[in-house]
Write a protein that holds these residues in place. Sequence first.
Motif, PDB file in Angstrom:
ATOM      1  N   PRO A 107       0.802  -1.233   0.000  1.00 39.34           N
ATOM      2  CA  PRO A 107       0.000   0.000   0.000  1.00 39.34           C
ATOM      3  C   PRO A 107       0.831   1.277   0.000  1.00 39.34           C
ATOM      4  O   PRO A 107       0.345   2.328  -0.423  1.00 39.34           O
ATOM      5  CB  PRO A 107      -0.828  -0.120   1.290  1.00 39.34           C
ATOM      6  CG  PRO A 107      -0.900  -1.586   1.553  1.00 39.34           C
ATOM      7  CD  PRO A 107       0.448  -2.121   1.126  1.00 39.34           C
ATOM      8  N   ALA A 108       2.077   1.216   0.481  1.00 40.79           N
ATOM      9  CA  ALA A 108       2.947   2.400   0.493  1.00 40.79           C
ATOM     10  C   ALA A 108       3.756   2.544  -0.788  1.00 40.79           C
ATOM     11  O   ALA A 108       4.367   3.590  -1.028  1.00 40.79           O
ATOM     12  CB  ALA A 108       3.886   2.345   1.696  1.00 40.79           C
ATOM     13  N   SER A 109       3.761   1.500  -1.635  1.00 46.58           N
ATOM     14  CA  SER A 109       4.609   1.510  -2.827  1.00 46.58           C
ATOM     15  C   SER A 109       4.267   2.614  -3.837  1.00 46.58           C
ATOM     16  O   SER A 109       5.168   3.064  -4.556  1.00 46.58           O
ATOM     17  CB  SER A 109       4.572   0.145  -3.520  1.00 46.58           C
ATOM     18  OG  SER A 109       3.264  -0.166  -3.978  1.00 46.58           O
ATOM     19  N   PRO A 110       3.004   3.080  -3.935  1.00 48.28           N
ATOM     20  CA  PRO A 110       2.737   4.156  -4.902  1.00 48.28           C
ATOM     21  C   PRO A 110       3.531   5.433  -4.667  1.00 48.28           C
ATOM     22  O   PRO A 110       3.764   6.203  -5.610  1.00 48.28           O
ATOM     23  CB  PRO A 110       1.229   4.406  -4.741  1.00 48.28           C
ATOM     24  CG  PRO A 110       0.685   3.095  -4.286  1.00 48.28           C
ATOM     25  CD  PRO A 110       1.750   2.551  -3.375  1.00 48.28           C
ATOM     26  N   PHE A 111       3.953   5.675  -3.426  1.00 49.14           N
ATOM     27  CA  PHE A 111       4.765   6.869  -3.168  1.00 49.14           C
ATOM     28  C   PHE A 111       6.129   6.760  -3.849  1.00 49.14           C
ATOM     29  O   PHE A 111       6.708   7.771  -4.265  1.00 49.14           O
ATOM     30  CB  PHE A 111       4.940   7.081  -1.663  1.00 49.14           C
ATOM     31  CG  PHE A 111       3.674   7.458  -0.951  1.00 49.14           C
ATOM     32  CD1 PHE A 111       3.111   8.712  -1.122  1.00 49.14           C
ATOM     33  CD2 PHE A 111       3.028   6.545  -0.139  1.00 49.14           C
ATOM     34  CE1 PHE A 111       1.936   9.061  -0.480  1.00 49.14           C
ATOM     35  CE2 PHE A 111       1.854   6.883   0.516  1.00 49.14           C
ATOM     36  CZ  PHE A 111       1.297   8.143   0.342  1.00 49.14           C
ATOM     37  N   ILE A 112       6.650   5.529  -3.969  1.00 49.27           N
ATOM     38  CA  ILE A 112       7.925   5.313  -4.654  1.00 49.27           C
ATOM     39  C   ILE A 112       7.709   5.253  -6.159  1.00 49.27           C
ATOM     40  O   ILE A 112       8.373   5.963  -6.925  1.00 49.27           O
ATOM     41  CB  ILE A 112       8.581   4.007  -4.157  1.00 49.27           C
ATOM     42  CG1 ILE A 112       8.814   4.056  -2.640  1.00 49.27           C
ATOM     43  CG2 ILE A 112       9.893   3.765  -4.905  1.00 49.27           C
ATOM     44  CD1 ILE A 112       9.751   5.133  -2.190  1.00 49.27           C
ATOM     45  N   SER A 245      -0.902  -2.050   9.773  1.00 47.89           N
ATOM     46  CA  SER A 245       0.168  -1.058   9.877  1.00 47.89           C
ATOM     47  C   SER A 245      -0.421   0.289   9.452  1.00 47.89           C
ATOM     48  O   SER A 245      -1.245   0.358   8.533  1.00 47.89           O
ATOM     49  CB  SER A 245       1.333  -1.429   8.955  1.00 47.89           C
ATOM     50  OG  SER A 245       2.203  -0.325   8.779  1.00 47.89           O
ATOM     51  N   THR A 246      -0.009   1.351  10.120  1.00 48.60           N
ATOM     52  CA  THR A 246      -0.498   2.669   9.712  1.00 48.60           C
ATOM     53  C   THR A 246      -0.058   3.017   8.292  1.00 48.60           C
ATOM     54  O   THR A 246      -0.629   3.917   7.674  1.00 48.60           O
ATOM     55  CB  THR A 246      -0.003   3.761  10.679  1.00 48.60           C
ATOM     56  OG1 THR A 246       1.430   3.670  10.808  1.00 48.60           O
ATOM     57  CG2 THR A 246      -0.647   3.609  12.050  1.00 48.60           C
ATOM     58  N   ALA A 247       0.936   2.291   7.755  1.00 46.55           N
ATOM     59  CA  ALA A 247       1.378   2.513   6.376  1.00 46.55           C
ATOM     60  C   ALA A 247       0.299   2.128   5.378  1.00 46.55           C
ATOM     61  O   ALA A 247       0.365   2.503   4.211  1.00 46.55           O
ATOM     62  CB  ALA A 247       2.660   1.740   6.087  1.00 46.55           C
ATOM     63  N   TRP A 248      -0.707   1.361   5.811  1.00 51.20           N
ATOM     64  CA  TRP A 248      -1.799   0.998   4.912  1.00 51.20           C
ATOM     65  C   TRP A 248      -2.803   2.135   4.750  1.00 51.20           C
ATOM     66  O   TRP A 248      -3.565   2.167   3.783  1.00 51.20           O
ATOM     67  CB  TRP A 248      -2.545  -0.228   5.443  1.00 51.20           C
ATOM     68  CG  TRP A 248      -1.706  -1.425   5.704  1.00 51.20           C
ATOM     69  CD1 TRP A 248      -0.358  -1.567   5.454  1.00 51.20           C
ATOM     70  CD2 TRP A 248      -2.122  -2.653   6.287  1.00 51.20           C
ATOM     71  NE1 TRP A 248       0.069  -2.808   5.857  1.00 51.20           N
ATOM     72  CE2 TRP A 248      -0.981  -3.499   6.367  1.00 51.20           C
ATOM     73  CE3 TRP A 248      -3.345  -3.133   6.746  1.00 51.20           C
ATOM     74  CZ2 TRP A 248      -1.039  -4.785   6.889  1.00 51.20           C
ATOM     75  CZ3 TRP A 248      -3.406  -4.417   7.275  1.00 51.20           C
ATOM     76  CH2 TRP A 248      -2.270  -5.234   7.342  1.00 51.20           C
ATOM     77  N   LEU A 249      -2.828   3.047   5.709  1.00 48.11           N
ATOM     78  CA  LEU A 249      -3.895   4.040   5.760  1.00 48.11           C
ATOM     79  C   LEU A 249      -3.923   5.019   4.595  1.00 48.11           C
ATOM     80  O   LEU A 249      -5.007   5.395   4.135  1.00 48.11           O
ATOM     81  CB  LEU A 249      -3.830   4.804   7.085  1.00 48.11           C
ATOM     82  CG  LEU A 249      -4.017   3.941   8.340  1.00 48.11           C
ATOM     83  CD1 LEU A 249      -3.922   4.799   9.596  1.00 48.11           C
ATOM     84  CD2 LEU A 249      -5.348   3.203   8.301  1.00 48.11           C
ATOM     85  N   ALA A 303       2.040   9.540   8.700  1.00 55.21           N
ATOM     86  CA  ALA A 303       1.566  10.282   9.870  1.00 55.21           C
ATOM     87  C   ALA A 303       0.354  11.138   9.520  1.00 55.21           C
ATOM     88  O   ALA A 303      -0.603  11.238  10.302  1.00 55.21           O
ATOM     89  CB  ALA A 303       2.687  11.151  10.428  1.00 55.21           C
ATOM     90  N   ALA A 304       0.372  11.740   8.334  1.00 54.07           N
ATOM     91  CA  ALA A 304      -0.764  12.564   7.901  1.00 54.07           C
ATOM     92  C   ALA A 304      -2.022  11.721   7.739  1.00 54.07           C
ATOM     93  O   ALA A 304      -3.125  12.141   8.101  1.00 54.07           O
ATOM     94  CB  ALA A 304      -0.432  13.278   6.598  1.00 54.07           C
ATOM     95  N   ALA A 305      -1.866  10.516   7.205  1.00 54.05           N
ATOM     96  CA  ALA A 305      -3.013   9.626   7.033  1.00 54.05           C
ATOM     97  C   ALA A 305      -3.560   9.184   8.395  1.00 54.05           C
ATOM     98  O   ALA A 305      -4.782   9.070   8.578  1.00 54.05           O
ATOM     99  CB  ALA A 305      -2.625   8.408   6.201  1.00 54.05           C
ATOM    100  N   TRP A 306      -2.667   8.945   9.350  1.00 50.20           N
ATOM    101  CA  TRP A 306      -3.106   8.557  10.690  1.00 50.20           C
ATOM    102  C   TRP A 306      -3.853   9.703  11.366  1.00 50.20           C
ATOM    103  O   TRP A 306      -4.888   9.518  12.007  1.00 50.20           O
ATOM    104  CB  TRP A 306      -1.895   8.121  11.504  1.00 50.20           C
ATOM    105  CG  TRP A 306      -2.163   7.726  12.930  1.00 50.20           C
ATOM    106  CD1 TRP A 306      -1.532   8.204  14.024  1.00 50.20           C
ATOM    107  CD2 TRP A 306      -3.092   6.743  13.412  1.00 50.20           C
ATOM    108  NE1 TRP A 306      -2.002   7.601  15.168  1.00 50.20           N
ATOM    109  CE2 TRP A 306      -2.974   6.693  14.812  1.00 50.20           C
ATOM    110  CE3 TRP A 306      -4.020   5.915  12.786  1.00 50.20           C
ATOM    111  CZ2 TRP A 306      -3.739   5.854  15.609  1.00 50.20           C
ATOM    112  CZ3 TRP A 306      -4.788   5.067  13.579  1.00 50.20           C
ATOM    113  CH2 TRP A 306      -4.653   5.042  14.967  1.00 50.20           C
TER     114      TRP A 306
END
Length: 314
Positions: A107-112, A245-249, A303-306
């Motif tokens: 879920p965090a891969s789109p940022f890369i 994980s909050t990285a999914w948010l 952090a912003a998503a959380w």
Amino acid sequence: MASDMLLQHLDYLLALAAERHFGRAAARCHVSQPTLSVAIRRLEKDLGIVIVQRGHRFEGFTEEGRRVVTWAQRIIAERDDMLADLERMRGRLTVTARLGAIPTAVPASPFISGEFLRRNPAASVRIEALSSREIARQLADFEIDAGLTYLDDEAPPGTRSVVLYREQYVLVAPAANHLMNAPEVAWSDAAGLELCVLMTTMRNRRILDANMAAEGVQYRPVVEAASVDALYAHLSHSGRATIASTAWLPQLGVPAGFAARPMVQHGPRPVIGLVVPDRAPASIVAAALAEVADDVDLEAHIAAAWDAAGDRRG
């Protein structure tokens, strides 16, 4: 040696190593099976060895054949890097960046990938969900350019890494559940819920199991899955829960009717990072991905998503 054909023969050999079937390897290379078989035999003749163990079907590689496959992986990777370097000198990368990601980092891969494509608009990205161990193997075999994985004692050897973020775990459960009223949730309390978690082959699952064990409890998930999307799909219209994980948010958020509460933290938070092969000359694609990872502040996005999920924290 017929060097003018050798690279193509090596491409065919690597396809056979990946597919372990002559027909599928030929289809992968967009040639007929006889064409691929003749090429492999020509390679054997040129090198003066037997590469493939043959019976009625593909039966594996000889010891010499396995060594040739290893060299072929290096040679083809160097060829691809050379072509990419020439493209870079012309100011235009048209390569496909091959990125392996553990399920919790997908879920965090789109940022890369998004920033890589912004900087290289003629390029493309292929992302595959893999276990941390499979990422290590595919990096060593030149099958992927980079991996999003844990940077701990299971981190792949022979790589360099860029830290992206530390995992923070939260319980995602129906908002009406009494656990959503607590400032944080004990793992022993979460163990009593109908939990959906990743499979035991995944590093994330081993981390969850260790946290449960730290509080002296055992648990039996009701759903085990190989992807985060599958976990979320099993939450809808149910009383089930997951430890996320909050990285999914940033991509998945908190489902409607659910809330998220922090889990009690046991020990250091696991570190997720981008890993690339540590070799010279460096892969152009791997270097470009590492440069993006250096520049993208994933911790801030997470952090912003959380913070944005505040109205669904119970």
